[in-house]
Design an enzyme around this catalytic site. Sequence first.
Site, mmCIF file in Angstrom:
data_model
loop_
_atom_site.group_PDB
_atom_site.id
_atom_site.type_symbol
_atom_site.label_atom_id
_atom_site.label_comp_id
_atom_site.label_asym_id
_atom_site.label_seq_id
_atom_site.Cartn_x
_atom_site.Cartn_y
_atom_site.Cartn_z
ATOM 1 N N ASP A 119 0.910 -1.210 0.049
ATOM 2 C CA ASP A 119 0.029 -0.092 0.052
ATOM 3 C C ASP A 119 0.804 1.414 0.244
ATOM 4 O OD1 ASP A 119 -2.175 1.485 0.369
ATOM 5 O OD2 ASP A 119 -2.842 0.740 2.117
ATOM 6 N N ASP A 159 -8.084 -6.820 -0.014
ATOM 7 C CA ASP A 159 -7.688 -6.881 1.233
ATOM 8 C C ASP A 159 -8.181 -5.921 2.407
ATOM 9 O OD1 ASP A 159 -6.858 -3.876 0.431
ATOM 10 O OD2 ASP A 159 -6.048 -4.162 2.442
#
Lengths: 376, 376
Positions: A92, A271
């Site tokens: 991320d 996710d």
Amino acid sequence: MDFHLQTQDKGSKARAGKITTDHGEIATPIFMPVGTVGSVKAVHQRELKEDISAQIILGNTYHLYLRPGLDIIQQAGGLHKFNGWDRPILTDSGGYQVYSLAGTRKIKEEGVTFQSHIDGSKHVFTPEGVMDIQRRIGADIIMAFDECTPYPCEYKYAEKSMHMTHRWLKRCCDRFDATEGLYGYNQTLFPIVQGSTYKDLRVQSAEAIASFEREGNAIGGLSVGEPAEMMYEMTDLVCDILPKDKPRYLMGVGTPANILECIALGIDMFDCVMPTRNARHGILYTSEGIINIKNKKWEDDFSPIDPNLGGYVDTFYSKAYLRHLITSKEMLGGQIASIHNLTFYLWLVGQAREHIINGTFIDWKNDMVKKVSNRL
Amino acid sequence: MDFHLQTQDKGSKARAGKITTDHGEIATPIFMPVGTVGSVKAVHQRELKEDISAQIILGNTYHLYLRPGLDIIQQAGGLHKFNGWDRPILTDSGGYQVYSLAGTRKIKEEGVTFQSHIDGSKHVFTPEGVMDIQRRIGADIIMAFDECTPYPCEYKYAEKSMHMTHRWLKRCCDRFDATEGLYGYNQTLFPIVQGSTYKDLRVQSAEAIASFEREGNAIGGLSVGEPAEMMYEMTDLVCDILPKDKPRYLMGVGTPANILECIALGIDMFDCVMPTRNARHGILYTSEGIINIKNKKWEDDFSPIDPNLGGYVDTFYSKAYLRHLITSKEMLGGQIASIHNLTFYLWLVGQAREHIINGTFIDWKNDMVKKVSNRL
């Protein structure tokens, strides 16, 4: 990175595919356990592989940049070498954390100034800097630096922010394409669609993002508090625009039902911290529904946690024992519940994949959405 | 229960033996990991068996009585069935916890009135009651209800308390012998020598305890703050009186060096929270010495934690990664360190046993005491 679209479901927009990276293959649709600071909380790497059957895990740029820091990760030979996870990793970009965790932050065209949540020290993230950081961390899939708008968000702000995210994406791509991975394997960059809950902005953003022609695309700024129906509407709209021959990643989603619904809309990757975070508080997602293990009704239920899954913790430990551990605040309780919830999430996407391939997805999905939403 | 004394070391009073229970054999000298509320903190049962090679674990009467409570344990079919540990279990009588954890408590000849540390509720433990409780918990080896005196302790109090512990032991034995195990396997009762740090009291107590002729004997009231030399002196004195043909258990001891020294004095069984509690704070006991993994010097040490041990966590994870997890307060850090420390403790007593059998104990012990006390 390569994406091979294997099956397109006839009754929905669901797809089954295969992503190939230098660290191995990922069968989609897939759920990616979140390993924020390089560890999926409470779960050993051996358990991730052998019990949970995770195929790819997440790391977080913001957290890893602060701790252990890039020098240590680079000296180790990248995150895979550092934490011992030799399958694919996605990082991320840290955008979300900078906005949600960091106290005082200033967003400008150049980048974001923020303070560490650990020691208050000042830092700057720019699109170029975040690409360099992710090169050093060494994930297989890295994310563009974007602004993740909150919900609700005024139209004007959402529009302005989206355009900046697009300009930042250009800068990300330029920097990424001008540099190389440090550890001898390939990395790829996913851009992120924004636009809050406004249809026209989502369409604009999806078209802009698609035009960059990267190897995969992500949808951000959802699952931030908006109603599920709104999330599905935006996801549906964007999936119709994003290219079919590239994986689509819906960031930060979600409950088992959310995941099933969004698979049906054409999402390939997910996710979420929910399975691990809620596990530590005693919320279990099972093949029969949701269990709050702290409820007294489980006190004398000596049946296994979820025998349908067949995994170690699900067949070995009883509900009563797990309840005792969680109510006694024993670490092992969080460990068992985390392994269980992740095993269930991976089982669920694996089942979805099988049903897509077998052409039985939509009926199974409709049935399963009810089941997994049921509070036991 | 059966104890077979296999080897008596020539250079010291160390012994190697084998205890046989209905839940399997225990090779001595042995260290017993502490599983206070039915879980060895942060460690899965599978890891206890396969990685740590634990042969027997502890449970605690006080904690299990409060949570999950005896009804639940009995409904499960005893503690082994409840927590899934099918090898031997020993339960501490709860005496130590009643004195050290419970806030307001009153000790009388009849028994002890105390308040739960969880909700302040009032309870009474008597020698007879504690036998009944341990029958219901179902450990293979259960402990007498005693008073564990603090250090320092006035002679008069220590003497008075010791005599009460002996009278309580008579009541424990009477109740234990008049009852039977609930789950179809045998249980045995170990009495506990007290007498604080006074030689004459320790001699008196050891003689009194030996006269009960139980299947094994324990030494309590040590490792409560007195200097190590004093603990060794008392242990030596008591071991010379306790019968040779029965196992001797030194309660709550200790550091790796303490354990080696007390093996040399004739102790067969040990337990201590140190390896797991200190693990969670980043203190590692290794075959080369003691590591405080939080120290900056380990930040870029990518070597395995302790390759000499050969276990999973010791060869798989690096010191730098473990340091990162512990300093970031990640649960996995405590998990890895706990498995490591217990693996080391079991390795250490296993090595001691081998050296006793091979007749090389005393030189190895003297060398090893220095090594394991070394701060790296």
